[in-house]
Design a protein around this motif. Structure first.
Motif, PDB file in Angstrom:
ATOM      1  N   ASP A  30      12.535 -30.087  15.239  1.00 23.93           N
ATOM      2  CA  ASP A  30      11.377 -29.215  15.110  1.00 23.93           C
ATOM      3  C   ASP A  30      11.239 -28.812  13.654  1.00 23.93           C
ATOM      4  OD1 ASP A  30      10.204 -28.909  17.653  1.00 23.93           O
ATOM      5  OD2 ASP A  30      12.062 -27.916  18.304  1.00 23.93           O
ATOM      6  N   VAL A  31       9.995 -28.785  13.188  1.00 18.70           N
ATOM      7  CA  VAL A  31       9.777 -28.317  11.825  1.00 18.70           C
ATOM      8  C   VAL A  31       9.275 -26.895  11.901  1.00 18.70           C
ATOM      9  CG1 VAL A  31       8.365 -28.610   9.771  1.00 18.70           C
ATOM     10  CG2 VAL A  31       9.313 -30.591  10.935  1.00 18.70           C
ATOM     11  N   GLY A  32       9.870 -26.068  11.094  1.00 19.95           N
ATOM     12  CA  GLY A  32       9.474 -24.657  11.114  1.00 19.95           C
ATOM     13  C   GLY A  32       8.083 -24.488  10.552  1.00 19.95           C
ATOM     14  N   GLN A  33       7.865 -23.306  10.043  1.00 15.71           N
ATOM     15  CA  GLN A  33       6.552 -22.997   9.516  1.00 15.71           C
ATOM     16  C   GLN A  33       6.216 -23.899   8.342  1.00 15.71           C
ATOM     17  OE1 GLN A  33       6.369 -18.938   8.343  1.00 15.71           O
ATOM     18  NE2 GLN A  33       4.142 -18.978   8.305  1.00 15.71           N
ATOM     19  N   VAL A  34       5.009 -24.432   8.305  1.00 15.98           N
ATOM     20  CA  VAL A  34       4.651 -25.343   7.228  1.00 15.98           C
ATOM     21  C   VAL A  34       4.322 -24.582   5.951  1.00 15.98           C
ATOM     22  CG1 VAL A  34       3.150 -27.231   6.542  1.00 15.98           C
ATOM     23  CG2 VAL A  34       3.822 -26.976   8.919  1.00 15.98           C
ATOM     24  N   PHE A  35       3.722 -23.430   6.087  1.00 17.19           N
ATOM     25  CA  PHE A  35       3.368 -22.680   4.882  1.00 17.19           C
ATOM     26  C   PHE A  35       4.072 -21.331   4.881  1.00 17.19           C
ATOM     27  CE2 PHE A  35      -0.368 -25.182   6.225  1.00 17.19           C
ATOM     28  CZ  PHE A  35      -0.293 -26.150   5.247  1.00 17.19           C
ATOM     29  N   PRO A  36       5.344 -21.329   4.543  1.00 16.90           N
ATOM     30  CA  PRO A  36       6.129 -20.111   4.680  1.00 16.90           C
ATOM     31  C   PRO A  36       5.935 -19.175   3.499  1.00 16.90           C
ATOM     32  CG  PRO A  36       7.510 -21.866   3.879  1.00 16.90           C
ATOM     33  CD  PRO A  36       6.130 -22.393   3.899  1.00 16.90           C
ATOM     34  N   LYS A  37       4.736 -18.697   3.299  1.00 13.76           N
ATOM     35  CA  LYS A  37       4.492 -17.828   2.162  1.00 13.76           C
ATOM     36  C   LYS A  37       5.060 -16.442   2.439  1.00 13.76           C
ATOM     37  CE  LYS A  37       2.298 -16.108  -1.487  1.00 13.76           C
ATOM     38  NZ  LYS A  37       3.298 -15.633  -2.418  1.00 13.76           N
ATOM     39  N   VAL A  38       6.010 -16.054   1.591  1.00  9.57           N
ATOM     40  CA  VAL A  38       6.518 -14.684   1.719  1.00  9.57           C
ATOM     41  C   VAL A  38       5.842 -13.858   0.646  1.00  9.57           C
ATOM     42  CG1 VAL A  38       8.722 -14.522   2.887  1.00  9.57           C
ATOM     43  CG2 VAL A  38       8.553 -15.820   0.766  1.00  9.57           C
ATOM     44  N   PRO A  39       5.379 -12.689   0.961  1.00  7.70           N
ATOM     45  CA  PRO A  39       4.724 -11.872  -0.055  1.00  7.70           C
ATOM     46  C   PRO A  39       5.721 -11.542  -1.155  1.00  7.70           C
ATOM     47  CG  PRO A  39       4.499 -10.900   2.140  1.00  7.70           C
ATOM     48  CD  PRO A  39       5.460 -12.017   2.268  1.00  7.70           C
ATOM     49  N   ALA A  40       5.285 -11.701  -2.405  1.00  5.83           N
ATOM     50  CA  ALA A  40       6.161 -11.384  -3.528  1.00  5.83           C
ATOM     51  C   ALA A  40       5.537 -10.277  -4.346  1.00  5.83           C
ATOM     52  CB  ALA A  40       6.345 -12.626  -4.402  1.00  5.83           C
ATOM     53  N   ALA A  41       6.379  -9.577  -5.074  1.00  9.19           N
ATOM     54  CA  ALA A  41       5.868  -8.496  -5.909  1.00  9.19           C
ATOM     55  C   ALA A  41       5.100  -9.100  -7.067  1.00  9.19           C
ATOM     56  CB  ALA A  41       7.022  -7.664  -6.437  1.00  9.19           C
ATOM     57  N   ILE A  42       3.853  -8.689  -7.258  1.00 11.26           N
ATOM     58  CA  ILE A  42       3.028  -9.255  -8.320  1.00 11.26           C
ATOM     59  C   ILE A  42       3.028  -8.317  -9.504  1.00 11.26           C
ATOM     60  CG2 ILE A  42       0.684  -9.925  -8.929  1.00 11.26           C
ATOM     61  CD1 ILE A  42       0.450 -11.168  -6.259  1.00 11.26           C
ATOM     62  N   GLY A  43       3.355  -8.853 -10.671  1.00 13.56           N
ATOM     63  CA  GLY A  43       3.540  -8.008 -11.845  1.00 13.56           C
ATOM     64  C   GLY A  43       2.414  -8.116 -12.859  1.00 13.56           C
ATOM     65  N   GLU A  44       2.800  -7.957 -14.132  1.00 11.67           N
ATOM     66  CA  GLU A  44       1.808  -7.934 -15.210  1.00 11.67           C
ATOM     67  C   GLU A  44       1.320  -9.361 -15.488  1.00 11.67           C
ATOM     68  OE1 GLU A  44       5.711  -8.871 -17.088  1.00 11.67           O
ATOM     69  OE2 GLU A  44       4.963  -7.761 -15.348  1.00 11.67           O
ATOM     70  N   PRO A  45       0.160  -9.482 -16.202  1.00 14.55           N
ATOM     71  CA  PRO A  45      -0.367 -10.818 -16.488  1.00 14.55           C
ATOM     72  C   PRO A  45       0.582 -11.598 -17.403  1.00 14.55           C
ATOM     73  CG  PRO A  45      -2.007  -9.131 -16.964  1.00 14.55           C
ATOM     74  CD  PRO A  45      -0.728  -8.430 -16.673  1.00 14.55           C
ATOM     75  N   VAL A  46       0.781 -12.854 -17.079  1.00 14.52           N
ATOM     76  CA  VAL A  46       1.629 -13.714 -17.899  1.00 14.52           C
ATOM     77  C   VAL A  46       0.761 -14.654 -18.722  1.00 14.52           C
ATOM     78  CG1 VAL A  46       3.400 -15.493 -17.845  1.00 14.52           C
ATOM     79  CG2 VAL A  46       3.477 -13.623 -16.212  1.00 14.52           C
ATOM     80  N   LEU A  47      -0.223 -15.235 -18.056  1.00 14.43           N
ATOM     81  CA  LEU A  47      -1.078 -16.233 -18.717  1.00 14.43           C
ATOM     82  C   LEU A  47      -2.527 -15.793 -18.564  1.00 14.43           C
ATOM     83  CD1 LEU A  47      -1.296 -19.212 -19.903  1.00 14.43           C
ATOM     84  CD2 LEU A  47      -1.637 -19.908 -17.546  1.00 14.43           C
ATOM     85  N   THR A  48      -3.233 -15.687 -19.694  1.00 11.34           N
ATOM     86  CA  THR A  48      -4.647 -15.331 -19.635  1.00 11.34           C
ATOM     87  C   THR A  48      -5.446 -16.411 -20.338  1.00 11.34           C
ATOM     88  OG1 THR A  48      -3.814 -13.128 -20.068  1.00 11.34           O
ATOM     89  CG2 THR A  48      -6.202 -13.380 -19.890  1.00 11.34           C
ATOM     90  N   VAL A  49      -6.440 -16.929 -19.635  1.00 12.65           N
ATOM     91  CA  VAL A  49      -7.268 -17.988 -20.199  1.00 12.65           C
ATOM     92  C   VAL A  49      -8.687 -17.464 -20.233  1.00 12.65           C
ATOM     93  CG1 VAL A  49      -8.121 -20.333 -19.854  1.00 12.65           C
ATOM     94  CG2 VAL A  49      -5.755 -19.761 -19.269  1.00 12.65           C
ATOM     95  N   ALA A  50      -9.383 -17.634 -21.387  1.00  8.02           N
ATOM     96  CA  ALA A  50     -10.756 -17.142 -21.474  1.00  8.02           C
ATOM     97  C   ALA A  50     -11.628 -18.109 -22.254  1.00  8.02           C
ATOM     98  CB  ALA A  50     -10.778 -15.771 -22.145  1.00  8.02           C
ATOM     99  N   GLY A  51     -12.822 -18.376 -21.717  1.00 10.29           N
ATOM    100  CA  GLY A  51     -13.805 -19.216 -22.410  1.00 10.29           C
ATOM    101  C   GLY A  51     -13.301 -20.595 -22.765  1.00 10.29           C
ATOM    102  N   TYR A  52     -12.492 -21.146 -21.891  1.00  5.74           N
ATOM    103  CA  TYR A  52     -11.842 -22.429 -22.155  1.00  5.74           C
ATOM    104  C   TYR A  52     -12.839 -23.564 -21.943  1.00  5.74           C
ATOM    105  CZ  TYR A  52      -7.168 -24.513 -22.628  1.00  5.74           C
ATOM    106  OH  TYR A  52      -6.053 -25.128 -23.069  1.00  5.74           O
ATOM    107  N   CYS A  53     -13.051 -24.412 -22.979  1.00  7.33           N
ATOM    108  CA  CYS A  53     -14.054 -25.473 -22.898  1.00  7.33           C
ATOM    109  C   CYS A  53     -13.484 -26.797 -23.387  1.00  7.33           C
ATOM    110  CB  CYS A  53     -15.264 -25.158 -23.779  1.00  7.33           C
ATOM    111  SG  CYS A  53     -16.146 -23.714 -23.263  1.00  7.33           S
ATOM    112  N   HIS A  54     -14.088 -27.869 -22.882  1.00  6.05           N
ATOM    113  CA  HIS A  54     -13.747 -29.214 -23.318  1.00  6.05           C
ATOM    114  C   HIS A  54     -15.062 -29.949 -23.444  1.00  6.05           C
ATOM    115  CE1 HIS A  54     -12.421 -33.389 -22.981  1.00  6.05           C
ATOM    116  NE2 HIS A  54     -11.223 -32.992 -23.355  1.00  6.05           N
ATOM    117  N   PRO A  55     -15.228 -30.797 -24.470  1.00  5.36           N
ATOM    118  CA  PRO A  55     -16.556 -31.390 -24.683  1.00  5.36           C
ATOM    119  C   PRO A  55     -17.121 -32.102 -23.457  1.00  5.36           C
ATOM    120  CG  PRO A  55     -14.948 -32.205 -26.289  1.00  5.36           C
ATOM    121  CD  PRO A  55     -14.265 -31.164 -25.496  1.00  5.36           C
TER     122      PRO A  55
END
Ligand SMILES: Nc1ncnc2c1ncn2[C@@H]1O[C@H](COP(=O)(O)OP(=O)(O)OP(=O)(O)O)[C@@H](O)[C@H]1O
Ligand SMILES: Nc1ncnc2c1ncn2[C@@H]1O[C@H](COP(=O)(O)OP(=O)(O)OP(=O)(O)O)[C@@H](O)[C@H]1O
Ligand SMILES: [Mg+2]
Ligand SMILES: [Mg+2]
Lengths: 335, 495, 326, 311
Positions: B238-263
């Motif tokens: 038997d396969v257990g849960q396929v999407f075993p998402k456990v809630p995690a503590a979410i902290g401060e921003p690590v990566l911020t992307v703004a106005g990102y463009c490519h030709p």
């Protein structure tokens, strides 16, 4: 999915022991070939086992070997450099030019090495900067570099190098041990360490196996390739110092055809021409084998072209025979 | 109609198939399921004459046949859409369809005129708006797949095999493919359909066959079974849960992307990724998500926009710089961009963190093995030895090596591009569990996925992309598949 | 028109015309029809070899033994002619071609059956074939007076005002064009080089196709061997030494991708003509012989850089607005 | 092998194996060996005309402890260190045909004197051009010692031949195809060309062939140095009115004789010495320890057939 994969969580470090790996390696095969050729030489000519003669014989491979070590790294990284002999010619020519303007031995050596570096930089820029295929780029620079040598020298020759300059190609460090032989051994050690024990060497293998994945793993592929071409240029310059010193003169046609001999040496040494695998030890053995074949046949006054047939056959056979053997074994197991 | 009896096939060191039985019936779709490496594709190759079986035989209408070449198989009426792309960039669409069985003139020359005409007819039949003389390299991935389908249909076949045909198609094209399958079924063809997606199997197939480790472990009518029954047959447990998402503590921003463009690839991308967060990127295939991620990782150069890591502006021009700043990327194309197939596991794992296992540039073997051992054990890698070539591992295990390689660099942000594409259900659960665990430890994760259940199950927030732009950002709460599909397809915007 | 301009081949034609024009400014006699005819005639052998090499490169291989095969076949024909002056020339031509086929087949078999990288195989056979010439000829030259007049006459014989040598190049070009465009085998060369992995799925035997390309290259080298020896009226071990690199260069200049799968017959011919024109023109326009090598080297590098730019993938375009511009 | 062990070993090293001229020289050496009785000739050389190839050959000869090396050099200077080493090990070294710089050998035997050869080449061209005209030189490799010396000599004597202009010097590298292309280039670049002088046996044949193919027989005369056996056809066709060569058989013979006399210690090579060469008489050495054997001999339609049978 093999049953091995399914087993325990613990994964051992190595599949085979060190000894077993060595025994099954290409180098073991080459060593056997070298020993056989040595034995045949001893048996067929009374002149072979003479320290001075053996010492003379080393000149047949030392300079080409210097180039082959660096070339081996380039080939492992999945590229090739066919311009090595032309770089040698250009380095030698510029050394001659400097000498005719009164440069002394240290300057000559510096100019030889720097010219090699500069030529390597040109190749490196074309291949890793512009992303052109190295096999055709270096066919082009092969003509270009030698062409420049011809432009400078025309039908003249540079002669009359300073007498202390002769030491690089004709000097002996101790008894029959020539400077070139010492240089060959030292370079072999340096390159073996560089390739097998440093992180730089590891990235060379990674690039040769899969340049895209190497790039995606944070390897600076272009930079590494550029450095490799620089190194090859440098070693060609070093070989130019030795050869120029040994010949005591320079003509633009110096070292014609050496690029193919160096490639042959590298491939015979077990470096995969498609990149990704091979070891310096193999190249050293291949250099010894080619040197001994040339010298051994030379003692019997066999024409050079017959030696090259032999080397050509050796090149194909050494690769073909192990493949044939495994194939025959497979068929037998099935049948 | 076609029956395989006792088919066995061994590769050096691997027994891919052992005594397989399989029957296909006219006007019926048989689904073939099994874990990665169960031998499904190998079977396809045997059926189309690419491989020869070591044992057993194939019967067509009760008579034994031998397919020595793919031409033999085609003549006998067996055709396949293969799992790998089997197309040629430099050739035209028409040639790609007919290569190997081009129409000939009386003198044996290739009849280009007729070939183009026939290609046009075929393309029309499957609803592809392509010209026969287009060069393949100018086509997108979905259109390529349509060409592959047209190629399979160019052989007048009675047996049609489809090996994961929907893996590279987007929503709309998948719908068209289902219609095509229905039509073929109505024409009385026997169809073998291979897929890892259970919803689609239950939707279009009539029968099933399950493989495990190269053996057939079950077959029957789909109407008489359930999904969990199939999974149990496939995995053997038997396969257990396929999407075993456990809630995690979410902290401060690590990566911020703004106005990102490519030709040419994307425009005006902006988002924020926080510590411990799993940010999902959803979109139809070809929406440009991989392009954005590769720009963040320094593979391609964006034209404008700012990236901040921990509040500091970061200019990333090469993957090496990205790694140095703690951003790592598990690419979509595992074979070409991920694992270095010809090198041992240990070298693969330590490649980006060589500086940690070496002093002054000299590698220390013991430390190197220790590092590799540590991270492969954490991922539960299945291998015989650490100096084994990665190429000898199964797809799922190769993926684990790639992930281990990145974890060993102790990153801040890990970008997973389609991490479970083509991975079987058992390994999928492992990857998901692990993702959850990483987030729990404070790592930030970006997960690009085209599978709605995966996105919905795993992501804390979801960014949806469409044609190179952001089509919206959605929080986990109150998210429905409907919302995602509408945003990705641009429905409701124009209306 | 725009599509035409974009073609590599069209650009190459323009470059060749510009080059000929420039030379004509200083040396009007160079562009006299007879003189241009001579340039083509001189390039004929290179064209024949380049067309053979092209099929090999198309399949993602390379044949470094072409020049050695040429020398070997030529020597075999010349020796037979010397020993048995009564044998008809046509038979000797066939023998030369068959020698080439044999040499090519050996290369091909080693690549096909033993899976040895082509560059290694042909690097090896290159020296072996030359060595064999030495062994069979004992290193001796075969000179003009040791060949029959009929043997030497063929390449220079005149047919409709054009030497047979040129006719040979023209007909080989025509045959190769038909072969590569209209025969399944020809398309297989492209498929095998373009994507060897996928070729297997379309029922093409990759190894066998490569074998065929080597045989074809060998056959053309054999033909070229006879033509060379008959034209220059001398045969010895070092005939055409190093010529294989010119042949590869001609292919590359003509836009045959060294990575396999890309290239046309027209391109190969143009590449050869380009190289041929340069080699022919340099002595004529009084460039010091010492500059020639450097000039042809630079030209090769420029051509490679140029082709690489043309070949660079356009990349897929996602943004709609960018698509319109592109 | 005991009997042979006492034989003197004399190595005749040539520029490259397989060239008719050198094979003929070998014939002469064998003739000398037969005459002397206790000599073994080792006829050897590289397969292509490179200095590196000759050095390898020299090294293996030194290792075999030959008694003398008589060499026709591919490079005047590059061979010096290797030959010096040979002399240090007690081997007698002389050069013939194409010389080695004085430090690298004991004496050099010129087939003929360089001024005579230079003069002869121009004279053969001028004899057929009473009104004068443009003349071009087709040489071998740009590095070939003897070629360059002769070309210098030609230029020196030019004022003696009124109306003869040397318009160009090109290099065919002793390769047939290159020489052929260069000859073609000459014809194109100089429409008024009246003669091609090729002081090399490969070049002269290729040039004659090129002239024949261009339909210029009678308009352009090819002359220079060549072998009768190789040139017979072209003299007959008229592409070449005359050419010159010394006798390579005599050259090989003389080189062997001189070497033998040095080995046995009967004679010593020093400036001013007179060395004996068996049936060829004696040669007197100049200040550079060089000596010339004989005048070049001219071949034309009258005598070429006869000599073609010999070499
Ligand atoms: N050419 C080959 N050489 C060696 N082993 C092979 C080869 N092709 C397949 N295998 C092995 O055979 C087994 C079956 O592979 P196959 O591709 O049939 O699996 P699959 O069921 O199609 O998996 P997936 O769901 O990942 O497509 C695997 O262990 C694979 O590694
Ligand atoms: N025309 C094409 N030529 C070559 N490779 C392509 C082409 N189209 C897509 N690909 C490759 O196929 C893979 C899947 O592409 P895909 O269509 O998913 O685009 P993408 O930019 O990854 O968009 P997304 O991640 O949003 O699906 C990518 O690795 C992409 O580089
Ligand atoms: Mg599969
Ligand atoms: Mg993607």
């Amino acid at each position: 999915m093999s049953s091995q994969e399914m087993q325990a969580r613990f994964i051992k470090d190595r599949l085979q022991g060190r000894g077993e790996r060595l025994l099954r390696s290409w180098e073991a095969l080459l060593l056997a070939v070298a020993v056989i050729i040595f034995a045949i030489n001893v048996w067929s000519s009374p002149y072979f086992l003479d320290p001075w003669n053996l010492s003379d014989a080393t000149f047949n491979f030392t300079e080409k070997g210097l180039i082959a070590f660096a070339l081996a790294l380039v080939i492992i990284s999945g590229e090739i450099d066919l311009s090595v002999a032309a770089i040698l010619a250009l380095s030698s020519t510029l050394m001659g030019l400097a000498m005719s303007h009164g440069a002394g031995t240290p300057e000559l050596v510096a100019i030889g090495l720097l010219t090699g570096l500069a030529c390597g930089a040109v190749n490196g820029f074309l291949v890793s900067g512009l992303g052109l295929p190295s096999i055709v780029v270096t066919i082009g620079t092969m003509s270009l570099f030698r062409g420049i040598a011809f432009i400078i020298l025309g039908d003249k020759a540079f002669t009359g190098y300073p007498s202390d300059f002769a030491w690089f190609g004709q000097g002996y460090v101790f008894w029959v041990i020539s400077f070139e032989l010492v240089l060959f051994v030292l370079t072999a050690v340096v390159f073996a360490v560089l390739l097998h024990a440093t992180s730089f060497g590891r990235t060379v293998y990674a690039i040769g196996n899969n340049p895209m994945a190497a790039r995606f793993s944070g390897v600076r592929v272009e930079r590494v390739k550029f450095i490799l071409f620089l190194l090859t240029g440098l070693m060609s310059g070093l070989a130019a110092v030795c050869l120029t010193s040994r010949l005591g003169s320079t003509r633009p046609s110096i070292a014609t055809g050496w690029e193919l001999e160096a490639v042959t040496m590298v491939v015979l040494g077990g470096i995969n021409i498609l990149g990704g695998s091979g070891r310096i030890g193999g190249v050293v053995l291949a250099a010894l084998i080619m040197g001994m074949v040339t010298f051994g046949f030379g003692l019997l006054n066999v024409p050079g072209i017959v030696m090259s047939i032999f080397v050509g056959l050796l090149l194909i056979l050494v690769i073909a025979v192990p493949k044939l053997v495994t194939r025959i074994r497979q068929v037998r197991r099935k049948g | 109609m076609i029956r395989l009896a006792g088919i066995a096939k061994t590769f050096p060191g691997v027994r891919a198939l052992g005594g397989v039985e399989l029957s296909l019936f006219p006007g019926s779709v048989t689904a073939l399921v099994g874990e990665n490496g169960a031998g499904k594709s190998t079977l396809v190759k045997i059926l189309t004459g690419i491989y020869q079986p070591d044992e057993g035989h194939i019967e067509l209408d009760g008579r034994p046949v031998r397919f020595a070449t793919t031409m033999d198989a085609a003549r006998a009426g067996v055709t396949a859409i293969h799992q790998e792309t089997v197309l040629f960039d430099e050739l035209s669409v028409a040639e790609n369809i007919f290569l190997g069985h081009q129409p000939r003139t009386r003198f044996g020359f290739i009849d280009w005129k007729r070939m183009n005409a026939e290609a046009r007819a075929l393309l029309e039949r499957i609803g592809a708006r392509l010209e026969p003389d287009m060069r393949l390299r100018d086509l997108g991935i979905a259109n390529r797949h349509l060409v592959a389908i047209a190629r399979a249909l160019s052989i007048d076949a009675r047996v049609v095999i489809m090996d994961e045909p929907t893996a590279a198609l987007s929503h709309k094209e998948i719908g068209e493919l289902y219609e095509l399958v229905e039509r073929l079924k109505a024409e009385g063809k026997a169809i073998l359909f291979i897929s890892h997606k259970f919803d689609e199997i239950f939707r279009i197939a009539d029968r099933y066959t399950v493989f495990r480790d190269g053996e057939m472990v079950g077959a029957g009518l789909l109407a008489e079974t359930t999904q969990s029954e199939l999974v149990r047959l496939m995995v053997g447990r038997d396969v257990g849960q396929v999407f075993p998402k456990v809630p995690a503590a979410i902290g401060e921003p690590v990566l911020t992307v703004a106005g990102y463009c490519h030709p040419t690839e994307f425009e005006d991308i902006g988002f924020e990724l926080r510590r411990g967060e799993i940010l999902g990127f959803y979109g139809l295939i070809g929406a440009g998500r991989s392009e954005v991620m590769q720009a963040l990782f320094g593979v391609t150069r964006p034209s404008r926009g700012a990236v901040r890591i921990d509040g500091q502006v970061a200019v990333i021009r090469t993957p090496a710089e990205a790694v140095a700043r703690g951003i790592v990327y598990v690419p979509e194309d595992r074979g070409r961009q991920g694992a270095i197939i010809g090198m041992p596991i240990v070298s693969n794992v330590t490649l980006p963190s060589l500086y940690r296992t070496s002093r002054h540039g000299f590698i220390r073997m013991a430390e190197e093995f220790a590092l590799a051992r540590d991270y492969t054990a954490r991922l539960d890698l299945r291998a015989a030895a650490l100096d084994q070539d990665v190429g000898t591992l199964s797809g799922g295990n190769q993926q684990k090596v790639v992930i281990a390689k990145w974890l060993a660099t102790r990153p801040k942000v890990i970008i997973l591009d389609e991490p479970t594409k083509g991975i079987d259900i058992g390994s999928k659960a492992a990857v998901h569990a692990f993702m959850s665990e990483l987030a729990g430890q404070g790592l930030s994760v970006i997960m690009v996925s085209s599978e709605i259940p995966e996105i919905m199950g795993m992501a804390d927030r979801v960014v949806v992309m469409r044609e190179g732009r952001m089509a919206g950002t959605f929080a986990r709460d109150g998210l429905t598949p409907e919302i995602l599909v509408r945003a990705a397809a641009g429905i409701g915007e124009e209306a | 028109m725009k599509a035409l301009l974009k073609h590599r081949e069209t650009q190459l034609v323009a470059v060749i015309l510009a080059m000929v024009g420039l030379i004509a400014l200083r040396f009007p006699s160079f562009v006299a029809p007879a003189s241009l005819g001579n340039v083509f005639n001189d390039t004929s052998i290179l064209i024949i070899l380049a067309l053979g090499q092209m099929t090999v490169i198309l399949t993602k291989c390379v044949d470094l033994s072409t020049a050695a095969t040429l020398a070997l076949s030529g020597m075999v024909a010349a020796m037979l002619n010397n020993l048995y002056p009564d044998l008809p020339v046509l038979l000797l031509v066939v023998v030369a071609i068959l020698t080439g086929v044999l040499a090519g087949a050996i290369n091909g078999l080693l690549v096909w059956r033993l899976d040895i990288p082509p560059i290694v195989v042909t690097l090896g056979t290159m020296t072996i074939y030359r060595g064999i010439i030495f062994l069979i000829s004992d290193g001796k030259w075969i000179n003009a007076h040791e060949m029959t007049d009929a043997f030497k006459a063929v390449p220079r014989a005149d047919f409709l005002g054009i030497p047979v040598l040129s006719w040979m190049a023209l007909s080989v070009t025509a045959i190769m064009a038909v072969l590569l465009r209209r025969l399944a085998t020809g398309r297989a060369f492209y498929a095998v080089g373009g994507n060897p992995h996928a070729a297997v799925y379309t029922g093409i035997d990759v190894g066998y196709t490569r074998f065929l390309s080597f045989v074809l290259s060998g056959a053309l080298s054999g033909l070229a061997g006879y033509l060379w020896i008959a034209r220059y009226a001398v045969a010895y071990v070092d005939i055409a030494l190093g010529f294989e690199l010119d042949v590869v260069a001609a292919c590359v200049i003509g836009g045959i991708s060294i990575a396999g799968g890309i290239g046309t017959v027209f391109g190969a011919v143009l590449g050869s003509l380009f190289l041929g024109t340069i080699k022919n023109a340099l002595p004529v326009i009084n460039i010091s012989p010492f500059w020639q090598l450097a000039i042809s080297g630079s030209v090769i590098i420029l051509a490679v850089a140029f082709n690489a730019r043309a070949e660079r993938r356009k990349g897929r375009v996602i943004l709609k607005k960018a698509e319109v511009v592109a | 092998n005991v009997a042979h062990a006492e034989n003197k070993k004399i190595a005749l090293v040539v520029k490259a194996l397989g060239i008719g001229f050198f094979d003929a020289a070998n014939k002469g050496a064998q003739e000398a060996a037969k005459e002397l009785g206790d000599v073994d000739i080792i006829y050897t050389g590289p397969t292509d005309t490179t200095a590196e190839g000759q050095i390898e050959v020299i090294n293996s000869l030194v290792a075999q402890k030959v008694d003398a090396i008589a060499i026709s050099a591919n490079d005047k200077d590059a061979l010096v260190p290797a030959l010096k080493k040979a002399m240090e090990r007690g081997i007698k070294v002389i050069s013939w045909d194409s010389g080695v710089a004085p430090e690298g050998r004991m004496m050099h035997l010129n087939p003929s004197s360089n001024p005579l050869i230079g003069n002869m080449c121009v004279k053969m061209a001028a004899d057929n051009l009473p009104e004068g005209g443009d003349v071009a030189i087709l040489s071998a490799a740009a590095t070939a010692t003897n070629q360059n010396t002769w070309i210098e000599e030609m230029k020196k004597v030019l004022p003696n031949y009124k109306g003869i202009n040397i318009v160009a010097t090109v290099y065919g590298d002793d390769k047939t195809d290159k020489s052929y292309t260069e000859a073609q280039g000459l014809m194109k670049a100089y429409p008024n060309l009246k003669a091609i002088i090729a002081p090399t046996s490969v070049g002269i044949v290729a040039a004659a062939q090129a002239v024949t193919d261009a339909g210029m027989v009678g308009k352009i005369n090819v002359t220079g140095l060549g072998l009768p056996s190789e040139m017979a056809g072209h003299v007959k066709s008229g592409a070449s009115k005359s050419f010159a060569i010394w006798n390579p058989i005599d050259l090989g013979y003389a080189a062997t004789m001189i070497s033998y006399n040095l080995v046995t210690g009967k004679e010593e090579a020093k400036p001013g010495a007179e060395l004996s060469m068996g049936r060829m008489g004696k040669v007197k050495l100049d200040d550079n320890s060089e000596g010339a054997m004989a005048d070049p001999f001219v071949y034309d339609a009258k005598n070429v057939e006869e000599f073609a049978k010999i070499f």
